[in-house]
Design an enzyme around this catalytic site. Structure first.
Site, PDB file in Angstrom:
ATOM      1  N   GLU A 194      -5.916  34.000  22.196  1.00  0.00           N
ATOM      2  CA  GLU A 194      -7.100  34.578  22.860  1.00  0.00           C
ATOM      3  C   GLU A 194      -6.818  34.828  24.345  1.00  0.00           C
ATOM      4  O   GLU A 194      -7.196  35.880  24.882  1.00  0.00           O
ATOM      5  CB  GLU A 194      -8.313  33.652  22.707  1.00  0.00           C
ATOM      6  CG  GLU A 194      -8.731  33.369  21.265  1.00  0.00           C
ATOM      7  CD  GLU A 194      -9.421  34.546  20.595  1.00  0.00           C
ATOM      8  OE1 GLU A 194      -8.872  35.669  20.663  1.00  0.00           O
ATOM      9  OE2 GLU A 194     -10.470  34.363  19.984  1.00  0.00           O
TER      10      GLU A 194
ATOM     11  N   GLU B   3     -16.084  42.027  16.470  1.00  0.00           N
ATOM     12  CA  GLU B   3     -14.829  42.730  16.779  1.00  0.00           C
ATOM     13  C   GLU B   3     -14.434  43.659  15.635  1.00  0.00           C
ATOM     14  O   GLU B   3     -14.031  44.802  15.855  1.00  0.00           O
ATOM     15  CB  GLU B   3     -13.741  41.683  17.015  1.00  0.00           C
ATOM     16  CG  GLU B   3     -12.568  42.160  17.840  1.00  0.00           C
ATOM     17  CD  GLU B   3     -11.800  40.987  18.410  1.00  0.00           C
ATOM     18  OE1 GLU B   3     -12.328  40.310  19.314  1.00  0.00           O
ATOM     19  OE2 GLU B   3     -10.672  40.744  17.930  1.00  0.00           O
TER      20      GLU B   3
ATOM     21  N   GLU C 283       3.428  37.987  20.903  1.00  0.00           N
ATOM     22  CA  GLU C 283       2.543  38.916  21.620  1.00  0.00           C
ATOM     23  C   GLU C 283       3.360  40.015  22.303  1.00  0.00           C
ATOM     24  O   GLU C 283       2.988  41.192  22.272  1.00  0.00           O
ATOM     25  CB  GLU C 283       1.683  38.156  22.637  1.00  0.00           C
ATOM     26  CG  GLU C 283       0.603  37.291  22.000  1.00  0.00           C
ATOM     27  CD  GLU C 283      -0.528  38.088  21.368  1.00  0.00           C
ATOM     28  OE1 GLU C 283      -0.672  39.302  21.647  1.00  0.00           O
ATOM     29  OE2 GLU C 283      -1.277  37.503  20.577  1.00  0.00           O
TER      30      GLU C 283
ATOM     31  N   ASP D 247      -3.760  46.343  15.501  1.00  0.00           N
ATOM     32  CA  ASP D 247      -4.533  45.169  15.918  1.00  0.00           C
ATOM     33  C   ASP D 247      -5.662  44.883  14.951  1.00  0.00           C
ATOM     34  O   ASP D 247      -6.025  43.728  14.720  1.00  0.00           O
ATOM     35  CB  ASP D 247      -5.067  45.357  17.341  1.00  0.00           C
ATOM     36  CG  ASP D 247      -5.234  44.016  18.020  1.00  0.00           C
ATOM     37  OD1 ASP D 247      -6.299  43.770  18.611  1.00  0.00           O
ATOM     38  OD2 ASP D 247      -4.310  43.187  17.913  1.00  0.00           O
TER      39      ASP D 247
HETATM   40  C1  LIG Z   1      -2.157  40.679  18.668  1.00  0.00           C
HETATM   41  C2  LIG Z   1      -3.463  40.091  19.146  1.00  0.00           C
HETATM   42  N1  LIG Z   1      -3.464  38.945  19.873  1.00  0.00           N
HETATM   43  C3  LIG Z   1      -4.673  38.437  20.270  1.00  0.00           C
HETATM   44  C4  LIG Z   1      -5.867  39.030  19.983  1.00  0.00           C
HETATM   45  C5  LIG Z   1      -7.167  38.429  20.444  1.00  0.00           C
HETATM   46  N2  LIG Z   1      -7.876  37.780  19.371  1.00  0.00           N
HETATM   47  C6  LIG Z   1      -5.806  40.186  19.210  1.00  0.00           C
HETATM   48  N3  LIG Z   1      -6.934  40.829  18.890  1.00  0.00           N
HETATM   49  N4  LIG Z   1      -4.601  40.711  18.796  1.00  0.00           N
END
Ligand SMILES: Cc1ncc(CN)c(N)n1
Length: 239
Positions: free
Chosen positions: A149, A97, A228, A55
């Site tokens: 998001e 983040e 996702e 991520d």
């Molecule tokens: C795979 C993924 N999708 C969404 C998000 C949220 N910005 C994230 N951090 N990573």
């Protein structure tokens, strides 16, 4: 006006219609077994650490996508200028983040510099890059932005509900995207997207629209949800 009134009331809008129509893939993305395992405290820590590293790579790519949406909002003639503050707020969040990922990675002994993007991550990042092109309409881009998001907000908020067994050491991860402030930010993005989708649908009815922005936005939204699901699946993979 009816659509707008409904959307303002938070009841309807184009997005909620699409989420009902595509509820299976939406549930697949926001109630994934990886998330359910965090929620019931059975998540395997090597899966969690794999997700964390992947991520971090994704978020670096997402920053560039967010910037491309900001530029599209800035170029729009209508009251999209106000949208830039919402998007900028999101980018400020991404700045925090990235710092958070580095801290969390060292807490779990994940060496980010040695993490390589896995297939599902590469595919998702290439998808994001394709949507950064100036040819992609702002309406499509902001709908995708909201979806990306919202999947995390819905997923991690689910782990923070009462009577869950989310482990204490994973509470902070869930709070990062599951907190109310992030929920408000996602709602702001949804209102922007619904405003533009309503306009695109009015244009379509008036025969004004060039290429069918509404259809493209729906197709790309579904693609986000599919990416996702693959992203969550990746963290369970043994590879
Ligand atoms: C795979 C993924 N999708 C969404 C998000 C949220 N910005 C994230 N951090 N990573």
């Amino acid at each position: 006006m009816e659509g707008k009134a409904k959307e303002e009331a938070g009841k309807g809008g184009v997005i909620d219609t699409w989420l009902r129509k595509h509820r299976l893939i939406y549930i697949g993305a926001t109630r994934h077994p990886f998330i359910l395992a965090i929620r019931d405290g059975t998540v395997n820590y090597s899966s969690f650490k794999k997700w964390l590293g992947q991520d971090y790579i994704f978020v670096r790519e997402f920053v560039a996508f967010a910037a491309s949406v900001l530029v599209k909002a800035w170029k729009e003639s209508d009251d999209s200028k106000g949208d830039t503050e919402v998007i900028l707020g999101g980018m400020a969040g991404l700045h925090d983040e990235i710092a958070w990922f580095k801290k969390e990675a060292s807490k779990w002994g994940v060496e980010l510099s040695e993490t390589v993007p896995q297939k599902a991550n590469q595919v998702y990042c290439r998808f994001l890059e394709s949507l950064m092109s100036p040819e992609v309409d702002y309406t499509v881009a902001i709908t995708v932005f909201w979806a990306i998001e919202a999947v995390y907000q819905e997923s991690f908020a689910h782990c923070l509900e009462p009577d869950t067994n989310t482990p204490p050491e994973l509470q902070e991860v869930c709070q990062r995207w599951g907190n109310d402030g992030f929920g408000q930010y996602c709602h702001s993005l949804k209102k922007i997207a619904n405003r533009l989708l309503e306009k695109a649908s009015d244009d379509l009815i008036m025969g004004k629209a060039g290429d069918d922005v509404l259809k493209k936005a729906e197709v790309e939204l579904i693609r986000v949800l599919e990416h996702e699901v693959e992203f969550w699946n990746m963290s369970r993979g043994t590879a």
